[in-house]
Design an enzyme around this catalytic site. Structure first.
Site, mmCIF file in Angstrom:
data_model
loop_
_atom_site.group_PDB
_atom_site.id
_atom_site.type_symbol
_atom_site.label_atom_id
_atom_site.label_comp_id
_atom_site.label_asym_id
_atom_site.label_seq_id
_atom_site.Cartn_x
_atom_site.Cartn_y
_atom_site.Cartn_z
ATOM 1 N N HIS A 123 0.858 -1.189 0.000
ATOM 2 C CA HIS A 123 0.000 0.000 0.000
ATOM 3 C C HIS A 123 0.889 1.232 0.000
ATOM 4 C CE1 HIS A 123 -3.737 2.241 0.707
ATOM 5 N NE2 HIS A 123 -2.998 3.036 1.463
ATOM 6 N N CYS A 124 0.730 2.071 -1.013
ATOM 7 C CA CYS A 124 1.527 3.295 -1.129
ATOM 8 C C CYS A 124 0.884 4.386 -0.277
ATOM 9 C CB CYS A 124 1.622 3.725 -2.593
ATOM 10 S SG CYS A 124 2.593 5.229 -2.839
ATOM 11 N N ARG A 125 1.525 4.745 0.812
ATOM 12 C CA ARG A 125 0.973 5.743 1.723
ATOM 13 C C ARG A 125 0.942 7.130 1.092
ATOM 14 N NH1 ARG A 125 -1.818 3.199 5.700
ATOM 15 N NH2 ARG A 125 -0.642 1.390 6.449
ATOM 16 N N GLY A 128 -1.978 7.002 -1.296
ATOM 17 C CA GLY A 128 -3.226 6.513 -0.720
ATOM 18 C C GLY A 128 -3.875 5.401 -1.500
#
Length: 284
Positions: A123-125, A128
């Site tokens: 998951h790419c913070r 998002g």
């Protein structure tokens, strides 16, 4: 390809906040780049030809950067809209109790996205959104061009920052580079000097992080692995370098790095994956 990121009902305002903050930071960097390109502060001054070449390079980098961001966010990597009913019969399929659906091999449920992701990597913070089968290519290109843009800005601002630092002591230099906010609050630097030091610090750190991420995911790309598979030492889908590149980037894998909208359709569907035995390869 599926629902756009903005239209996904499962994601509310809190999930979008990282993207908003990233967009604000990117806007600051772009404005600083435009300021340097137009006014050229600090020695040495740019000549007309050098300025034109710098503008062309900056425009190309920004187009690639924004294009890959758009492609990344418009690509839905999840199982939404994918016909999975009746297909969960092969090896590697599992049942997700949160999604209440059979999910194919290499998929994983994301608690932030609240859905299973096809060939989930992580998951790419900052954006998002999860990185999966359908948006892995723009994610890799985004890392490349982000590092390039940030490095470009750092080089352009280098002379101006160097001139500022040479006019002061070593202690002042260290404090400005490591604690620019403290220097601003104590009145040791002007707002313009603070902005220069802060943007250079941010760009150098960002370029290093993006470069490290690109090297790591480049290794995974060549090995045909996801982050989850790498952490557990799984090599079940390593088809060899050439096949791995084509599986993740399409037949024009060597060219997709240069333009985000180049057509290079992926050979798979994100549901079934070839193994070395399927393509007649022998792995060590």
């Amino acid at each position: 390809m599926g629902e756009s990121w903005a239209a996904r009902g499962a994601e509310g305002a809190p999930a979008r906040m990282p993207l908003v903050l990233t967009a604000l930071w990117a806007a600051v960097v772009v404005l600083e780049l435009a300021y340097v390109m137009v006014l050229g502060p600090g020695p040495p001054p740019l000549g007309p030809l050098a300025r034109a070449l710098q503008l062309a390079l900056a425009a190309y980098q920004l187009l690639n950067l924004l294009g890959n961001v758009v492609l990344f966010l418009r690509s839905d990597p999840s199982i939404r809209g994918v016909m999975l009913a009746g297909r969960g019969l092969g090896q590697g399929w599992a049942y997700c109790y949160q999604c209440q659906s059979q999910v194919p091999p290499r998929s994983g449920h994301c608690s932030a996205c609240r859905v299973c992701i096809l060939r989930r990597d992580h998951h790419c913070r900052l954006l998002g959104c999860c990185v999966g089968f359908h948006n892995y290519r723009p994610f890799l290109c985004l890392l490349l061009h982000s590092a390039g843009v940030l490095l470009h800005i750092s080089v352009l601002l280098g002379p101006a920052l160097s001139a500022l630092l040479q006019a002061h002591s070593a202690l002042y230099t260290v404090a400005l580079l490591l604690l620019p906010w403290l220097m601003l609050l104590t009145g040791k630097v002007s707002l313009a000097q603070f902005a220069l030091a802060f943007v250079v610090d941010t760009c150098v750190a960002g370029a290093l992080l993006c470069g490290a991420g690109l090297l790591f995911h480049g290794m995974l790309l060549l090995r045909g692995q996801t982050t989850w598979e790498w952490a557990r030492g799984h090599h079940c889908y390593d088809l060899g370098t050439c096949h791995n590149l084509q599986a993740a980037l399409g037949p024009r894998w060597a060219l997709v790095w240069f333009w985000p909208f180049l057509a290079s359709p992926l050979p798979g569907d994100g549901i079934s994956f070839q193994t070395p035995g399927d393509v007649g390869l022998v792995t060590s």
